[in-house]
Design an enzyme around this catalytic site. Structure first.
Site, PDB file in Angstrom:
ATOM      1  CE1 TYR A  73      39.083  45.863 110.551  1.00  0.00           C
ATOM      2  CE2 TYR A  73      36.593  45.892 108.182  1.00  0.00           C
ATOM      3  CZ  TYR A  73      37.904  45.324 108.853  1.00  0.00           C
ATOM      4  OH  TYR A  73      37.661  43.663 109.641  1.00  0.00           O
TER       5      TYR A  73
ATOM      6  CE  LYS B 131      35.034  48.203 114.304  1.00  0.00           C
ATOM      7  NZ  LYS B 131      34.935  46.523 114.926  1.00  0.00           N
TER       8      LYS B 131
ATOM      9  CG  ASP C 206      34.187  53.368 106.884  1.00  0.00           C
ATOM     10  OD1 ASP C 206      33.697  53.362 108.098  1.00  0.00           O
ATOM     11  OD2 ASP C 206      35.237  52.021 107.036  1.00  0.00           O
TER      12      ASP C 206
ATOM     13  NE  ARG D 146      15.511  37.110 102.449  1.00  0.00           N
ATOM     14  CZ  ARG D 146      15.058  36.498 101.492  1.00  0.00           C
ATOM     15  NH1 ARG D 146      14.721  37.993 100.241  1.00  0.00           N
ATOM     16  NH2 ARG D 146      14.383  36.020 101.356  1.00  0.00           N
TER      17      ARG D 146
HETATM   18  N1  PLP Z   1      35.269  50.070 108.975  1.00  0.00           N
HETATM   19  C1  PLP Z   1      35.610  50.164 109.710  1.00  0.00           C
HETATM   20  C2  PLP Z   1      36.492  51.828 109.816  1.00  0.00           C
HETATM   21  C3  PLP Z   1      35.906  49.275 110.448  1.00  0.00           C
HETATM   22  O1  PLP Z   1      37.052  49.614 111.235  1.00  0.00           O
HETATM   23  C4  PLP Z   1      35.434  48.009 110.440  1.00  0.00           C
HETATM   24  C5  PLP Z   1      35.849  47.347 111.557  1.00  0.00           C
HETATM   25  O2  PLP Z   1      36.587  47.384 112.341  1.00  0.00           O
HETATM   26  C6  PLP Z   1      34.996  47.940 109.262  1.00  0.00           C
HETATM   27  C7  PLP Z   1      34.437  48.910 108.985  1.00  0.00           C
HETATM   28  C8  PLP Z   1      34.120  46.329 109.218  1.00  0.00           C
HETATM   29  O3  PLP Z   1      32.890  46.602 109.971  1.00  0.00           O
HETATM   30  P1  PLP Z   1      32.358  44.977 111.046  1.00  0.00           P
HETATM   31  O4  PLP Z   1      33.496  44.679 111.659  1.00  0.00           O
HETATM   32  O5  PLP Z   1      30.804  45.792 111.801  1.00  0.00           O
HETATM   33  O6  PLP Z   1      31.853  44.399 109.818  1.00  0.00           O
END
Ligand code: PLP
Length: 372
Positions: free
Chosen positions: A100, A196, A171, A49
Site C-alpha cells: 500500500y 476496509k 498486513d 488514552r
Molecule cells: N494497509 C492497506 C493494505 C491499505 O489498503 C490501507 C489503506 O488503503 C492501509 C494499510 C492504511 O489504512 P488507513 O487508510 O485505515 O489508514
C-alpha cells in the site's frame, strides 16, 4: 467482557459471538459505546488514552479471529507507523515495492530522515525476498498487495526472516483473518486497516495490530499510550458491529468477484485481469490506458468512483490517478472493490461502461498523495 468463544467453533460463529457482555438478565447483547476521557482513579484504565471498554470489545473480537492480542489504532497508517517504530536506528526494513503506497511512503519518509534503510522487493519473487531478509531487522509483508494483487510465500519468507533475527509483519487487510492466518504462517505481528473489510461499510477509520508475543504487545501498547494514536470510541463500535457480518460480506463479495473475473477476462476492452483467487478485490488493466480508464470510472451508475475498498458497496478507481502510486503500476489499472450487490446488476453496469471506454477523454486532475 464475557468469554463467549469456544475453540471448536468455526470463524463464522466466533465472529458473531465473541466479545459480548455476559449473557445475564438485563445485560445488553452488545457492548455499549463508552464515552469517557477519564475514569474513577485506581482502576486499570485511569485515563481515556490508556483504554476504553468499547475498544476492548473490538480488540477481543479481532484478537480471537487472528489468534493473538489486539490493539486498535486511529487508522491503518497509525498502526503501520507504530510497528515501523519498533526497529532500531539505521536498521533495514524489507518491504514489497507494491505494498500500500501509504506504507511505502512512510518507509521513504523514515529513510529520508536517516531513521532506517528500506529495501523494497518484488514480494512474489520468494528467492529475492529470502535473500533480502539476511540484513533485515523487520520484514514487512502485504499479501495480496494493494493494488497489484501479488501474493507472497509468507511461510518461506518468515523462516528466512527468523533465521536472520528479523520480525515478520503481515498486513492482512486484503485477505482478512477469514482467508489468511498469518500467525500459522510464522508472522510475529499482523496489521490491519480495519477501515476496509473489518468495518466493511465505508463509514469509519480504524487500524489494528495483533501479536501473540506478550512483550511485543506491551511495547506496542506503550507506544500507543505515549503517542496517543488511539481510535475513536464510535469508530471502534462501528467496526465491531461491521465485523459481525464479515463472513457473509466476504463470501458474497468473493462470489461476485469470481463471476466478474471470468467475464472480465473475456471482454475485449480488458487487457489483463489480476485476481489472487480469493477475496473481493480485482484489478483490471484496460486497453486504451489512462484515458480509457478515466472514462470508464465516470461511465457507471452502480459502481461508485471512490478510493478505499472493502465496503458493502462496489467501488473502483484508476490507481495511477494518485501521484504517489509507483510507475510500475500500469497507467490503465483500475482496482475494483467488489461489493455485495446482485452480481448481474454489477456486470450489466460494468459491461456497458467497458463497451463505451474505447474513446479518449480528459485525464484526472487529482494530485493528492495516497488514497486508500
Ligand atoms: N494497509 C492497506 C493494505 C491499505 O489498503 C490501507 C489503506 O488503503 C492501509 C494499510 C492504511 O489504512 P488507513 O487508510 O485505515 O489508514
Amino acid at each position: 467482557m464475557a468469554d463467549h468463544t469456544d475453540p471448536r467453533w468455526s470463524p463464522a460463529t466466533t465472529t458473531v459471538k465473541v466479545a459480548r457482555p455476559p449473557t445475564e438478565p438485563d445485560q445488553p447483547l452488545n457492548t455499549p459505546i463508552t464515552m469517557a476521557s477519564t475514569y474513577v482513579a485506581t482502576g486499570d484504565l485511569e485515563y481515556g488514552r490508556y483504554g476504553n471498554p468499547t475498544w476492548t470489545a473490538f480488540e477481543e473480537a479481532l484478537g480471537a479471529l487472528e489468534g493473538g492480542r489486539c490493539l486498535s489504532f486511529a487508522s491503518g497508517l497509525a498502526a503501520v507507523a507504530t510497528v515501523l517504530d519498533l526497529v532500531g536506528q539505521g536498521a533495514t526494513v524489507v518491504a514489497p515495492r507494491h505494498a500500500y503506497n501509504g506504507s511505502v511512503m512512510q518507509l521513504a519518509d523514515l529513510e529520508a530522515r536517516g531513521r532506517l534503510s528500506a529495501h523494497l522487493v518484488d514480494v512474489a519473487d520468494t528467492d529475492a525476498v529470502v535473500k533480502a531478509c539476511q540484513d533485515a531487522a523487520l520484514v514487512w509483508l502485504e499479501s495480496p498487495t494493494n493494488p497489484a494483487l501479488e501474493t507472497a510465500d509468507v511461510e518461506a519468507i518468515a523462516r528466512a526472516a527468523h533465521d536472520a533475527g528479523a520480525y515478520v509483519v503481515v498486513d492482512n487487510t486484503f485477505a482478512t483473518p477469514l482467508r489468511q492466518q498469518p500467525f500459522a504462517l510464522g508472522a510475529d505481528i499482523v496489521v490491519h486497516s480495519a477501515t476496509k473489510y473489518l468495518a466493511g461499510h465505508s463509514d469509519s477509520m480504524l487500524g489494528a495490530i495483533v501479536t501473540q508475543d506478550n512483550e511485543l504487545y506491551d511495547v506496542l501498547k506503550g507506544r500507543r499510550d505515549l503517542v496517543g494514536a488511539i481510535p475513536g470510541t464510535l469508530e471502534a463500535w462501528l467496526a465491531l458491529r461491521g465485523m459481525r457480518t464479515l463472513h457473509l460480506r466476504l463470501e458474497r463479495a468473493e462470489s461476485n468477484a469470481r463471476t466478474l473475473v471470468e467475464r472480465l477476462r473475456e471482454h475485449p476492452a480488458v487487457e489483463e485481469v489480476r485476481y489472487p483467487g480469493f477475496g473481493g478485490i480485482v484489478s483490471v488493466v484496460v486497453a486504451g490506458g489512462a484515458d480509457a480508464a478515466d472514462l470508464l470510472v465516470r461511465s457507471t451508475s452502480l459502481w461508485v468512483h471512490a478510493t478505499s475498498l472493502g465496503g458493502v458497496e462496489s467501488t473502483f478507481e484508476r490507481r495511477r490517478r494518485w501521484k504517489s502510486e509507483p510507475a510500475t503500476i500500469p497507467d490503465g489499472l483500475i482496482r475494483l472493490s467488489v461489493g455485495i450487490e446482485d452480481v448481474e446488476d454489477l456486470w450489466v453496469d460494468l459491461r456497458k461502461a467497458l463497451d463505451a471506454s474505447g474513446c479518449g477523454s480528459r485525464r484526472s486532475s487529482a494530485s493528492r498523495p495516497r488514497g486508500g
